[in-house]
Write a protein that holds these residues in place. Sequence first.
Motif, PDB file in Angstrom:
ATOM      1  N   THR A  49       1.074  -1.221  -0.031  1.00  0.00           N
ATOM      2  CA  THR A  49      -0.107   0.063  -0.117  1.00  0.00           C
ATOM      3  C   THR A  49       0.921   1.364   0.050  1.00  0.00           C
ATOM      4  N   ASP A  50       0.393   2.358  -0.419  1.00  0.00           N
ATOM      5  CA  ASP A  50       1.301   3.363  -0.656  1.00  0.00           C
ATOM      6  C   ASP A  50       1.043   4.349   0.538  1.00  0.00           C
ATOM      7  N   ARG A  51       0.514   4.041   1.602  1.00  0.00           N
ATOM      8  CA  ARG A  51       0.109   4.442   3.195  1.00  0.00           C
ATOM      9  C   ARG A  51       1.235   4.237   4.004  1.00  0.00           C
ATOM     10  N   PHE A  52       1.443   3.036   4.134  1.00  0.00           N
ATOM     11  CA  PHE A  52       2.740   2.639   5.104  1.00  0.00           C
ATOM     12  C   PHE A  52       3.142   1.573   4.786  1.00  0.00           C
ATOM     13  N   SER A  53       4.293   1.009   5.332  1.00  0.00           N
ATOM     14  CA  SER A  53       4.994  -0.224   5.397  1.00  0.00           C
ATOM     15  C   SER A  53       4.391  -1.375   6.301  1.00  0.00           C
ATOM     16  N   ILE A  54       4.327  -2.315   5.935  1.00  0.00           N
ATOM     17  CA  ILE A  54       3.767  -3.742   6.408  1.00  0.00           C
ATOM     18  C   ILE A  54       4.648  -4.757   6.966  1.00  0.00           C
ATOM     19  N   TYR A  55       4.249  -5.679   7.744  1.00  0.00           N
ATOM     20  CA  TYR A  55       4.760  -6.928   7.878  1.00  0.00           C
ATOM     21  C   TYR A  55       3.513  -7.979   7.933  1.00  0.00           C
ATOM     22  N   PHE A  56       4.077  -9.280   7.510  1.00  0.00           N
ATOM     23  CA  PHE A  56       3.208 -10.311   7.650  1.00  0.00           C
ATOM     24  C   PHE A  56       3.626 -11.406   8.905  1.00  0.00           C
ATOM     25  N   LEU A  57       2.924 -11.699   9.401  1.00  0.00           N
ATOM     26  CA  LEU A  57       3.037 -12.696  10.609  1.00  0.00           C
ATOM     27  C   LEU A  57       2.565 -14.075  10.443  1.00  0.00           C
ATOM     28  N   LYS A  58       3.146 -15.160  10.770  1.00  0.00           N
ATOM     29  CA  LYS A  58       2.290 -16.307  10.927  1.00  0.00           C
ATOM     30  C   LYS A  58       1.310 -16.463  12.084  1.00  0.00           C
ATOM     31  N   VAL A  59       0.079 -17.079  11.837  1.00  0.00           N
ATOM     32  CA  VAL A  59      -0.873 -17.116  12.666  1.00  0.00           C
ATOM     33  C   VAL A  59      -1.193 -18.672  12.714  1.00  0.00           C
ATOM     34  N   HIS A  60      -1.454 -19.188  13.889  1.00  0.00           N
ATOM     35  CA  HIS A  60      -1.979 -20.467  13.966  1.00  0.00           C
ATOM     36  C   HIS A  60      -3.710 -20.050  13.977  1.00  0.00           C
ATOM     37  N   ASN A  61      -4.333 -21.267  13.091  1.00  0.00           N
ATOM     38  CA  ASN A  61      -5.750 -21.055  13.085  1.00  0.00           C
ATOM     39  C   ASN A  61      -6.588 -21.093  14.063  1.00  0.00           C
ATOM     40  N   GLU A  62      -6.154 -21.819  15.263  1.00  0.00           N
ATOM     41  CA  GLU A  62      -6.802 -21.892  16.525  1.00  0.00           C
ATOM     42  C   GLU A  62      -6.922 -20.580  17.047  1.00  0.00           C
ATOM     43  N   ASN A  63      -5.866 -19.698  16.986  1.00  0.00           N
ATOM     44  CA  ASN A  63      -6.048 -18.727  17.536  1.00  0.00           C
ATOM     45  C   ASN A  63      -6.847 -17.394  16.960  1.00  0.00           C
ATOM     46  N   LEU A  64      -7.252 -17.843  15.607  1.00  0.00           N
ATOM     47  CA  LEU A  64      -8.246 -17.012  14.981  1.00  0.00           C
ATOM     48  C   LEU A  64      -9.722 -17.463  15.355  1.00  0.00           C
ATOM     49  N   GLN A  65      -9.895 -18.578  15.931  1.00  0.00           N
ATOM     50  CA  GLN A  65     -11.411 -19.237  15.716  1.00  0.00           C
ATOM     51  C   GLN A  65     -12.606 -18.369  15.990  1.00  0.00           C
ATOM     52  N   GLU A  66     -12.140 -17.301  16.979  1.00  0.00           N
ATOM     53  CA  GLU A  66     -13.471 -16.318  17.500  1.00  0.00           C
ATOM     54  C   GLU A  66     -13.519 -15.434  16.380  1.00  0.00           C
ATOM     55  N   TYR A  67     -12.910 -15.313  15.449  1.00  0.00           N
ATOM     56  CA  TYR A  67     -12.541 -14.113  14.530  1.00  0.00           C
ATOM     57  C   TYR A  67     -13.134 -14.452  12.942  1.00  0.00           C
TER      58      TYR A  67
END
Length: 152
Positions: free
Chosen positions: A89-107
């Motif tokens: 994006t031309d707005r800011f720098s970013i990073y990608f992080l690994k996420v375990h699926n079980e940590n996203l279950q409520e999302y």
Amino acid sequence: MKQTEDKKQIYFNQVYDTIKNTGYHTTAVMEAENFTPFAYSTGIFENFKIPELFISGLGPNLSGEIIKNYAEKYKNSTIPVNKKIDDLTDRFSIYFLKVHNENLQEYVLTSIKFYENRPYEYLQLIFPDLNGNFPNELNYNYDQKIIGELNL
């Protein structure tokens, strides 16, 4: 109860149509009092062979734009995890992080329903605060829930 189930079915039919027509669907959950907004993709892993994307703390329009850029830029390629990216994006720098699926279950309920028992993966996109500081840096100050593995 039946009306609620009908609404859910209509919603999921729309999701599946969007995935069929564009390759993915973006779900955005709006900000509320004491609640950080978030957005995520569904279908990118299946159709573009890269992890789905989860974004916490940005509004729906910007999140949707970033998810679209991510799908177009990285489909069928390797994602640079834990590395600063300046051109998503031309707005800011970013990073990608690994996420375990079980940590996203409520999302990521739409993805859970879409994939059912099939495998899928997620990355979390991390962005700086208004002063350009990332979550691992001194003086970082922004409402962004970090769910992924922060190894910057």
